[in-house]
Motif scaffolding. Structure first.
Motif, PDB file in Angstrom:
ATOM      1  N   VAL A  65       0.856  -1.193   0.000  1.00 57.67           N
ATOM      2  CA  VAL A  65       0.000   0.000   0.000  1.00 57.67           C
ATOM      3  C   VAL A  65       0.888   1.237   0.000  1.00 57.67           C
ATOM      4  N   GLU A  66       0.501   2.215  -0.803  1.00 59.39           N
ATOM      5  CA  GLU A  66       1.193   3.507  -0.790  1.00 59.39           C
ATOM      6  C   GLU A  66       0.155   4.616  -0.740  1.00 59.39           C
ATOM      7  N   GLY A  67       0.444   5.615   0.074  1.00 59.18           N
ATOM      8  CA  GLY A  67      -0.487   6.744   0.183  1.00 59.18           C
ATOM      9  C   GLY A  67       0.181   7.908   0.866  1.00 59.18           C
ATOM     10  N   ASP A  68      -0.604   8.928   1.215  1.00 62.05           N
ATOM     11  CA  ASP A  68      -0.038  10.118   1.856  1.00 62.05           C
ATOM     12  C   ASP A  68       0.616   9.783   3.201  1.00 62.05           C
ATOM     13  N   PHE A  69       0.185   8.686   3.805  1.00 64.62           N
ATOM     14  CA  PHE A  69       0.716   8.300   5.124  1.00 64.62           C
ATOM     15  C   PHE A  69       2.133   7.734   5.022  1.00 64.62           C
ATOM     16  N   GLY A  70       2.516   7.260   3.816  1.00 62.27           N
ATOM     17  CA  GLY A  70       3.772   6.536   3.651  1.00 62.27           C
ATOM     18  C   GLY A  70       3.513   5.260   2.874  1.00 62.27           C
ATOM     19  N   ASP A  71       4.164   4.176   3.256  1.00 56.72           N
ATOM     20  CA  ASP A  71       3.889   2.921   2.553  1.00 56.72           C
ATOM     21  C   ASP A  71       3.907   1.735   3.512  1.00 56.72           C
ATOM     22  N   ILE A  72       3.247   0.675   3.052  1.00 54.52           N
ATOM     23  CA  ILE A  72       3.123  -0.546   3.871  1.00 54.52           C
ATOM     24  C   ILE A  72       3.547  -1.729   3.016  1.00 54.52           C
ATOM     25  N   TYR A  73       4.269  -2.640   3.645  1.00 48.37           N
ATOM     26  CA  TYR A  73       4.465  -3.963   3.039  1.00 48.37           C
ATOM     27  C   TYR A  73       4.202  -4.986   4.135  1.00 48.37           C
ATOM     28  N   VAL A  74       3.253  -5.869   3.880  1.00 52.38           N
ATOM     29  CA  VAL A  74       2.940  -6.928   4.844  1.00 52.38           C
ATOM     30  C   VAL A  74       3.046  -8.265   4.126  1.00 52.38           C
ATOM     31  N   ARG A  75       3.689  -9.221   4.752  1.00 48.79           N
ATOM     32  CA  ARG A  75       3.721 -10.567   4.178  1.00 48.79           C
ATOM     33  C   ARG A  75       3.226 -11.565   5.218  1.00 48.79           C
ATOM     34  N   VAL A  76       2.235 -12.335   4.831  1.00 48.19           N
ATOM     35  CA  VAL A  76       1.682 -13.368   5.705  1.00 48.19           C
ATOM     36  C   VAL A  76       1.996 -14.716   5.072  1.00 48.19           C
ATOM     37  N   ARG A  77       2.626 -15.592   5.831  1.00 46.43           N
ATOM     38  CA  ARG A  77       2.966 -16.937   5.318  1.00 46.43           C
ATOM     39  C   ARG A  77       2.120 -17.945   6.093  1.00 46.43           C
ATOM     40  N   ASN A  78       0.978 -18.261   5.513  1.00 46.61           N
ATOM     41  CA  ASN A  78      -0.016 -19.045   6.246  1.00 46.61           C
ATOM     42  C   ASN A  78       0.126 -20.549   6.043  1.00 46.61           C
ATOM     43  N   VAL A  79      -0.050 -21.266   7.123  1.00 45.01           N
ATOM     44  CA  VAL A  79      -0.133 -22.727   7.045  1.00 45.01           C
ATOM     45  C   VAL A  79      -1.487 -23.097   6.436  1.00 45.01           C
ATOM     46  N   PRO A  80      -1.499 -23.881   5.352  1.00 43.74           N
ATOM     47  CA  PRO A  80      -2.788 -24.317   4.794  1.00 43.74           C
ATOM     48  C   PRO A  80      -3.516 -25.230   5.780  1.00 43.74           C
ATOM     49  N   SER A  81      -4.842 -25.172   5.783  1.00 45.70           N
ATOM     50  CA  SER A  81      -5.594 -26.087   6.660  1.00 45.70           C
ATOM     51  C   SER A  81      -5.400 -27.518   6.169  1.00 45.70           C
ATOM     52  N   PRO A  82      -5.214 -28.466   7.074  1.00 48.46           N
ATOM     53  CA  PRO A  82      -5.009 -29.853   6.628  1.00 48.46           C
ATOM     54  C   PRO A  82      -6.188 -30.389   5.801  1.00 48.46           C
ATOM     55  N   GLU A  83      -7.395 -29.961   6.166  1.00 53.92           N
ATOM     56  CA  GLU A  83      -8.556 -30.528   5.462  1.00 53.92           C
ATOM     57  C   GLU A  83      -8.944 -29.758   4.206  1.00 53.92           C
ATOM     58  N   ASN A  84      -8.407 -28.566   4.025  1.00 54.85           N
ATOM     59  CA  ASN A  84      -8.684 -27.783   2.814  1.00 54.85           C
ATOM     60  C   ASN A  84      -7.525 -26.819   2.593  1.00 54.85           C
ATOM     61  N   PRO A  85      -6.527 -27.257   1.791  1.00 55.67           N
ATOM     62  CA  PRO A  85      -5.313 -26.431   1.645  1.00 55.67           C
ATOM     63  C   PRO A  85      -5.565 -25.072   0.995  1.00 55.67           C
ATOM     64  N   ALA A  86      -6.698 -24.906   0.335  1.00 59.00           N
ATOM     65  CA  ALA A  86      -7.027 -23.581  -0.235  1.00 59.00           C
ATOM     66  C   ALA A  86      -7.197 -22.561   0.880  1.00 59.00           C
ATOM     67  N   THR A  87      -7.656 -23.028   2.023  1.00 60.49           N
ATOM     68  CA  THR A  87      -7.962 -22.156   3.160  1.00 60.49           C
ATOM     69  C   THR A  87      -6.832 -22.179   4.175  1.00 60.49           C
ATOM     70  N   SER A  88      -6.337 -20.999   4.512  1.00 61.95           N
ATOM     71  CA  SER A  88      -5.300 -20.909   5.533  1.00 61.95           C
ATOM     72  C   SER A  88      -5.915 -21.141   6.917  1.00 61.95           C
ATOM     73  N   TYR A  89      -5.166 -21.823   7.757  1.00 58.10           N
ATOM     74  CA  TYR A  89      -5.652 -22.124   9.111  1.00 58.10           C
ATOM     75  C   TYR A  89      -5.987 -20.835   9.863  1.00 58.10           C
ATOM     76  N   MET A  90      -5.212 -19.775   9.582  1.00 57.95           N
ATOM     77  CA  MET A  90      -5.432 -18.511  10.288  1.00 57.95           C
ATOM     78  C   MET A  90      -6.851 -17.972  10.095  1.00 57.95           C
ATOM     79  N   ALA A  91      -7.475 -18.285   8.967  1.00 59.12           N
ATOM     80  CA  ALA A  91      -8.825 -17.762   8.711  1.00 59.12           C
ATOM     81  C   ALA A  91      -9.809 -18.257   9.776  1.00 59.12           C
ATOM     82  N   ALA A  92      -9.657 -19.523  10.156  1.00 53.72           N
ATOM     83  CA  ALA A  92     -10.546 -20.077  11.190  1.00 53.72           C
ATOM     84  C   ALA A  92     -10.248 -19.442  12.545  1.00 53.72           C
ATOM     85  N   LEU A  93      -8.949 -19.242  12.823  1.00 54.73           N
ATOM     86  CA  LEU A  93      -8.574 -18.606  14.099  1.00 54.73           C
ATOM     87  C   LEU A  93      -9.118 -17.183  14.161  1.00 54.73           C
ATOM     88  N   SER A  94      -9.150 -16.520  13.012  1.00 58.58           N
ATOM     89  CA  SER A  94      -9.644 -15.143  12.958  1.00 58.58           C
ATOM     90  C   SER A  94     -11.126 -15.070  13.351  1.00 58.58           C
TER      91      SER A  94
END
Ligand SMILES: NC(=O)C1=CN([C@@H]2O[C@H](COP(=O)(O)OP(=O)(O)OC[C@H]3O[C@@H](n4cnc5c(N)ncnc54)[C@H](OP(=O)(O)O)[C@@H]3O)[C@@H](O)[C@H]2O)C=CC1
Ligand SMILES: O=C([O-])CC(=O)C(=O)O
Length: 252
Positions: free
Chosen positions: A207-236
């Motif tokens: 993200v870039e804007g008047d505030f400055g810039d952001i870089y975020v990287r999330v390296r998610n473990v895929p859910s064992p039962e559905n690798p399309a879905t990151s485990y973090m989504a359920a925790l969220s």
């Protein structure tokens, strides 16, 4: 204790059902009866494949962990019945006409539609884009072939464009892009990559804007039962539910 109805008895539904500590899952709904029954047994809820019967149960919130189609089919009915809804398949809101219609239904019913951060982080402060629009808003997602169901031998870009188009092609993989855009107040640019060397579902946000810039990287473990879905989504989702009635609100 908050009583919830769970819409969708797949991978995320199962994680919610097995970790339901600060909530009571009263009823679960899925199109597949055996899945609904199995999940209901895990959390002492009642199973339904009939949506109207599910809706007659006593809960105040529906947690959707099913699909973009399920949101389109059921979300308005949930809101008009006087319940809030938490949408994990928030990609359904990429369709502006549907989104406005659903928001109007929520407003008329005096209820809320909640979109959790899901498989990414920082949604709260990406909302500054609503006050000061970003010049750049890009999500680069990289997933292993098994997560996307696309077998490739080398890293390959399979989509480049806007989130609202990407979700039409990959409704099970890129809800995060729509959530990011809803937070920041404009459709996000998306690059979707499939990479046989990737072992995780990786989301990089620029993200870039008047505030400055952001870089975020999330390296998610895929859910064992559905690798399309990151485990973090359920925790969220579990975290959102845990904090719903907390008087201390942390984050924007
Ligand atoms: N916002 C975010 O950050 C994220 C969002 N997601 C989204 O969350 C959702 C749930 O993920 P996950 O649990 O892993 O998915 P699963 O496919 O494992 O589970 C979804 C369950 O819901 C069922 N279902 C689908 N459509 C309907 C419907 N119309 N009515 C009733 N049941 C339905 C599915 O049945 P069937 O298998 O027959 O379709 C399946 O049993 C997905 O849409 C996913 O894309 C996931 C990760 C991150
Ligand atoms: O879980 C993830 O990494 C993201 C995802 O599937 C989605 O947003 O639909």
């Amino acid at each position: 204790m908050i009583k919830i109805g769970l819409l969708g008895c797949g991978n995320v539904g199962r994680i919610i059902a097995t970790h339901a500590e600060s909530i009571q899952v009263v009823a679960v709904f899925d199109i597949i009866q055996s899945r609904a029954e199995e999940l209901a047994a895990l959390c002492h809820a009642r199973p339904y494949t009939d949506f109207d019967a599910f809706m007659r149960e006593d809960f105040s919130i529906v947690v959707e962990a099913a699909s973009v189609d399920a949101v389109r089919h059921y979300a308005e009915t949930v809101l008009r019945s006087g319940r809030d809804i938490i949408l994990l398949s928030g990609g359904a809101l990429a369709d502006e006409e549907f989104r406005e219609h659903l928001i109007e239904a929520a407003r008329e019913a005096g209820r809320k539609i909640r979109i959790p951060s899901g498989a990414i982080v920082g949604l709260d402060n990406f909302k500054i884009g609503q006050v000061s629009p970003p010049r750049k808003l890009l999500l680069r997602t990289t997933k292993p072939p098994v997560s996307l169901g696309i077998p490739v031998a080398t890293r390959m870009e399979i989509f480049k464009g806007l989130a609202h188009d990407c979700i039409k092609q990959y409704p099970k993989n890129i809800n995060v892009a729509v959530a990011l855009g809803l937070a920041a107040g404009r459709d996000a640019d998306v690059e979707l990559w499939v990479d046989p060397a990737a072992e995780r579902n990786i989301h990089e946000i620029f993200v870039e804007g008047d505030f400055g810039d952001i870089y975020v990287r999330v390296r998610n473990v895929p859910s064992p039962e559905n690798p399309a879905t990151s485990y973090m989504a359920a925790l969220s989702i579990l975290t959102l539910l845990k904090n719903l009635e907390n008087p201390l609100v942390v984050g924007t």
